[in-house]
Write a protein that holds these residues in place. Sequence first.
Motif, mmCIF file in Angstrom:
data_model
loop_
_atom_site.group_PDB
_atom_site.id
_atom_site.type_symbol
_atom_site.label_atom_id
_atom_site.label_comp_id
_atom_site.label_asym_id
_atom_site.label_seq_id
_atom_site.Cartn_x
_atom_site.Cartn_y
_atom_site.Cartn_z
ATOM 1 N N UNK A 38 0.827 -1.215 0.000
ATOM 2 C CA UNK A 38 0.000 0.000 0.000
ATOM 3 C C UNK A 38 0.860 1.263 0.000
ATOM 4 N N UNK A 39 1.896 1.270 0.806
ATOM 5 C CA UNK A 39 2.771 2.446 0.871
ATOM 6 C C UNK A 39 3.510 2.621 -0.455
ATOM 7 N N UNK A 40 3.981 1.528 -1.035
ATOM 8 C CA UNK A 40 4.640 1.623 -2.337
ATOM 9 C C UNK A 40 3.695 2.193 -3.392
ATOM 10 N N UNK A 41 2.463 1.736 -3.394
ATOM 11 C CA UNK A 41 1.475 2.247 -4.354
ATOM 12 C C UNK A 41 1.246 3.741 -4.138
ATOM 13 N N UNK A 42 1.142 4.156 -2.886
ATOM 14 C CA UNK A 42 0.955 5.569 -2.572
ATOM 15 C C UNK A 42 2.145 6.392 -3.069
ATOM 16 N N UNK A 43 3.339 5.926 -2.785
ATOM 17 C CA UNK A 43 4.542 6.652 -3.210
ATOM 18 C C UNK A 43 4.576 6.792 -4.728
ATOM 19 N N UNK A 44 4.323 5.706 -5.425
ATOM 20 C CA UNK A 44 4.366 5.729 -6.897
ATOM 21 C C UNK A 44 3.361 6.732 -7.456
ATOM 22 N N UNK A 45 2.195 6.840 -6.816
ATOM 23 C CA UNK A 45 1.171 7.782 -7.285
ATOM 24 C C UNK A 45 1.544 9.233 -6.984
ATOM 25 N N UNK A 46 2.341 9.455 -5.943
ATOM 26 C CA UNK A 46 2.636 10.815 -5.500
ATOM 27 C C UNK A 46 3.877 11.442 -6.139
ATOM 28 N N UNK A 47 4.890 10.646 -6.368
ATOM 29 C CA UNK A 47 6.136 11.233 -6.865
ATOM 30 C C UNK A 47 6.057 11.470 -8.365
ATOM 31 N N UNK A 48 6.673 12.551 -8.810
ATOM 32 C CA UNK A 48 6.650 12.849 -10.242
ATOM 33 C C UNK A 48 7.780 12.149 -10.999
ATOM 34 N N UNK A 49 8.291 11.065 -10.435
ATOM 35 C CA UNK A 49 9.384 10.321 -11.053
ATOM 36 C C UNK A 49 8.958 8.867 -11.202
ATOM 37 N N UNK A 50 9.609 8.176 -12.110
ATOM 38 C CA UNK A 50 9.420 6.742 -12.218
ATOM 39 C C UNK A 50 10.411 6.077 -11.284
ATOM 40 N N UNK A 51 9.909 5.239 -10.406
ATOM 41 C CA UNK A 51 10.773 4.504 -9.485
ATOM 42 C C UNK A 51 10.821 3.043 -9.905
ATOM 43 N N UNK A 52 12.013 2.503 -9.941
ATOM 44 C CA UNK A 52 12.168 1.094 -10.292
ATOM 45 C C UNK A 52 11.766 0.226 -9.107
ATOM 46 N N UNK A 53 11.571 -1.052 -9.375
ATOM 47 C CA UNK A 53 11.260 -1.994 -8.297
ATOM 48 C C UNK A 53 12.400 -2.008 -7.278
ATOM 49 N N UNK A 54 13.631 -1.900 -7.742
ATOM 50 C CA UNK A 54 14.788 -1.874 -6.845
ATOM 51 C C UNK A 54 14.807 -0.646 -5.963
ATOM 52 N N UNK A 55 14.432 0.496 -6.533
ATOM 53 C CA UNK A 55 14.380 1.727 -5.739
ATOM 54 C C UNK A 55 13.296 1.640 -4.675
ATOM 55 N N UNK A 56 12.161 1.090 -5.038
ATOM 56 C CA UNK A 56 11.093 0.909 -4.042
ATOM 57 C C UNK A 56 11.531 -0.070 -2.958
ATOM 58 N N UNK A 57 12.167 -1.136 -3.345
ATOM 59 C CA UNK A 57 12.626 -2.123 -2.364
ATOM 60 C C UNK A 57 13.666 -1.514 -1.422
ATOM 61 N N UNK A 58 14.498 -0.624 -1.932
ATOM 62 C CA UNK A 58 15.550 -0.022 -1.098
ATOM 63 C C UNK A 58 14.967 0.829 0.037
ATOM 64 N N UNK A 59 13.742 1.283 -0.133
ATOM 65 C CA UNK A 59 13.080 2.051 0.921
ATOM 66 C C UNK A 59 12.933 1.203 2.176
ATOM 67 N N UNK A 60 12.766 -0.072 2.004
ATOM 68 C CA UNK A 60 12.461 -0.975 3.115
ATOM 69 C C UNK A 60 13.686 -1.651 3.711
ATOM 70 N N UNK A 61 14.860 -1.354 3.208
ATOM 71 C CA UNK A 61 16.093 -1.978 3.729
ATOM 72 C C UNK A 61 16.756 -1.110 4.751
#
Length: 61
Positions: A38-61
């Motif tokens: 849910x948080x990843x979906x929210x972030x993707x909808x809010x940021x004006x950039x394309x985030x890769x799956x790796x970038x999203x995963x790095x948020x949680x490390x």
Amino acid sequence: MQFQILRDEEGTKADFLDLLENFKPALKEIRTATNQESINEFIVKQVPYTLSAGELESIWK
């Protein structure tokens, strides 16, 4: 709020990822599979950039 600051200051994707470093401890505390998705979906909808799956995963490390 962080999203608005990025828009107002014309922040880059690198700026956004740097800002998220401050939130990593809090995100780890609320991490469940459902919350993370849910948080990843929210972030993707809010940021004006394309985030890769790796970038999203790095948020949680």
